[in-house]
Design an enzyme around this catalytic site. Structure first.
Site, PDB file in Angstrom:
ATOM      1  N   SER A 140       0.844  -1.195   0.000  1.00  0.00           N
ATOM      2  CA  SER A 140       0.000   0.000   0.000  1.00  0.00           C
ATOM      3  C   SER A 140       0.886   1.255   0.000  1.00  0.00           C
ATOM      4  CB  SER A 140      -0.933  -0.061   1.207  1.00  0.00           C
ATOM      5  OG  SER A 140      -2.033   0.792   1.045  1.00  0.00           O
ATOM      6  N   ASP A 294      -8.952  -5.974  -4.743  1.00  0.00           N
ATOM      7  CA  ASP A 294      -8.599  -4.697  -4.108  1.00  0.00           C
ATOM      8  C   ASP A 294      -9.363  -3.550  -4.766  1.00  0.00           C
ATOM      9  OD1 ASP A 294      -7.291  -2.447  -3.047  1.00  0.00           O
ATOM     10  OD2 ASP A 294      -5.368  -3.505  -2.965  1.00  0.00           O
ATOM     11  N   HIS A 323      -8.014  -5.422  -0.179  1.00  0.00           N
ATOM     12  CA  HIS A 323      -6.770  -4.722   0.141  1.00  0.00           C
ATOM     13  C   HIS A 323      -6.080  -5.282   1.389  1.00  0.00           C
ATOM     14  CE1 HIS A 323      -3.896  -1.531  -0.189  1.00  0.00           C
ATOM     15  NE2 HIS A 323      -4.149  -1.089   1.019  1.00  0.00           N
TER      16      HIS A 323
END
Lengths: 350, 350
Positions: A140, A294, A323
């Site tokens: 991320s 995601d 995610h």
């Protein structure tokens, strides 16, 4: 719980601190007495060529990614020296929550992914004398930092492994991250970033958690009630005990300032806006690894960037956790992510 | 602009009103002097067998779907009598914005999709003497009403065409609709639903628009800057002049109460929670038509329901406009949606 309690070594383990001195930020402000927190595992060998750098995600700390290191884990600390660098606004490094006036709270300056990576680079070169990295990896916002490393210091990074993140923030990412920030700011107690205690902003933190729950997972996760396997008894139970509980102890400003960094991430600022040229700089052997469901970083967005990276491969982790696959809440998630790390480390790279 | 201005015939054209009297709602409250607004096009033939019912979406009014009716449009008013029924909380039918005390504003009772459809059924049977419908169709919450019609009155509905909506609200829908509502409620000026004028809540309306912009369209739309073709000059320009401008004149309570309806939509309450049994009741020839990139109602969610409907087909409208394909902002969207309506009307049904 106060912010002082949450951003403590009692919860996140012992940290080390690298003093950056008066650190000039990318946007021009100089942050006095800036500091970068970090953690390490393993031992730096005499040749200083066994180093892995593992920056963390938005909302995390240097302890967030330790689950991937261990004798039976993909990163063996008997072999590698692993540095978990902090980032600005994470509550341990210089942050809205721990910086004195004039840059306290809502007056903290905007910081960028580039600022984080420059600070980390100083830690590696000045403090450790490290010249090359076996691997930089992250999830991320950690992936954003991974890309920034590989583009900014191409000769230093032998392997790069960005999980579920992009080198240039997409416009959709930009607007949803801003909507998350706005959920925090919507609480009158936020007061422009000047509150006495983070718990004063608990309504904003709850609202923010509810908004996060929408895009943070995916339709399928909720349809299949996958929260049951994680030990929750109803949707509402999951929203309160997972989402609200996760964010409740955090500092709203820290989240907002990290979010600002997230949504302004863009390696193409090194090449006058030319993303192809920026990603073309990367010399690292790179695996680009999105997570199948995601909603923040759809595989198609990650694949578009992978195609611009010379020595790269595209792998998708198939997961119902969207995610959040990186939390390894299921064995399948863990196995797939572990395999990416092991395989890339096994790649011969000059 | 005040709510009185927006919910006016000057903007939405002339309406008719059906007086429901004291209308007992599904949740037990009786709404005194309830009314259902509606519009019509075309002429009811003597056999009363040329009727199409076209309920509208969340945030809409009876005028919202008129773009599909015309001599050169898929629904020809020379052939069909088209009824555009309102729904509770749309600002013309009984709504928080137009109901006197004790049910004014924030004290308006919760209403359901079932309440809307029962009111519409009374309009059709009591006012027009209609016994059967050639077609019921609708988009989004209009699709919810279409499903409710087909399940509740299976012998009355010959054809059903739900666009981009589900018969049972998914948990993901539930949480994002609630997060939209919460964006409005987060404005202190909302004050539990008691404000003087809708424009007093403009901050909440703006915040709500920003949150809507995230899921209302899709990653691809923003990546490709598809707003350019719609006449906008930047992302921020689009967010202000499209999203904020769309919601700015509306009444926050009306949106909240319609949203509550949306997220509680569930035809399986007719069959003790058994969705298969509920959808198995449908006798209408049904096309289930999701939009390819819809983040609210992903095709896979719609297909799962379609498989439970006896005489049904599954068609996907491929569109970059995600949930908003129904606005026919591009010729491709218009052509695909028109074809669904034309084809279904051409189907022979006993």
């Amino acid at each position: 719980m106060t912010e002082a309690n949450y951003y403590s070594e009692k919860i996140h383990g012992p940290h080390q601190y690298f003093e950056l001195g008066d650190f000039e930020l990318e946007y021009g402000i100089t942050l006095p007495n800036a500091k970068l927190a970090f953690k390490t595992q393993g031992t730096l060998n005499p040749a200083k060529d066994n180093v892995i750098l593992f920056p963390h995600m938005w909302s995390g700390t240097s302890s967030s990614m330790e689950i991937f290191v261990g004798e039976d884990r993909p990163i063996n600390p008997n072999k590698y020296f692993v540095i978990f660098p902090g980032q600005f606004a994470n509550g341990f490094s210089s942050s809205p929550s721990n910086t004195p006036a004039p840059f306290n709270g809502g007056a903290f300056p905007n910081v960028t992914i580039g600022d984080d990576v420059r600070a980390q680079h100083r830690l590696l070169s000045e403090h450790f004398g490290i010249k090359r990295l076996e691997l930089v990896l992250g999830w991320s916002m950690g992936a954003e930092q991974t890309y920034e490393w590989a583009v900014r210091y191409p000769d230093m990074v032998k392997r790069a492994l960005p999980f579920a993140g992009t080198a240039k923030t997409t416009p959709h990412d930009y607007i949803f991250v801003r909507s998350h920030e706005d959920a925090l700011k919507s609480d009158p107690a936020w007061n422009g970033g000047f509150y006495r205690d983070q718990s004063d902003v608990h309504v904003g933190l709850r609202r923010h958690a509810q908004v996060w729950s929408v895009m943070g997972l995916c339709q399928d996760f909720y349809n299949k009630e996958a929260w049951r396997e994680l030990g929750f008894t109803s949707l509402e139970d999951f929203l309160h005990r997972f989402w609200e509980a996760y964010f409740a102890p955090m500092d709203p400003n820290n989240l907002i300032w990290m979010g600002w960094k997230w949504r302004h991430g863009d390696v193409s600022r090194h090449t006058g806006g030319d993303l192809k040229a920026a990603l073309g700089r990367i010399k690292a052997k790179t695996y680009v690894v999105p997570f199948s469901r995601d909603m923040f970083f759809p595989p198609v967005d990650c694949e578009a960037e992978q195609k611009l990276i010379p020595n790269s491969e595209f792998r998708v982790v198939d997961s119902l956790q969207a995610h959040f696959a990186m939390f390894c809440l299921t064995q399948s998630d863990r196995d797939q992510i572990d395999a990416c790390i092991r395989d890339l480390l096994a790649e011969k790279v000059d």
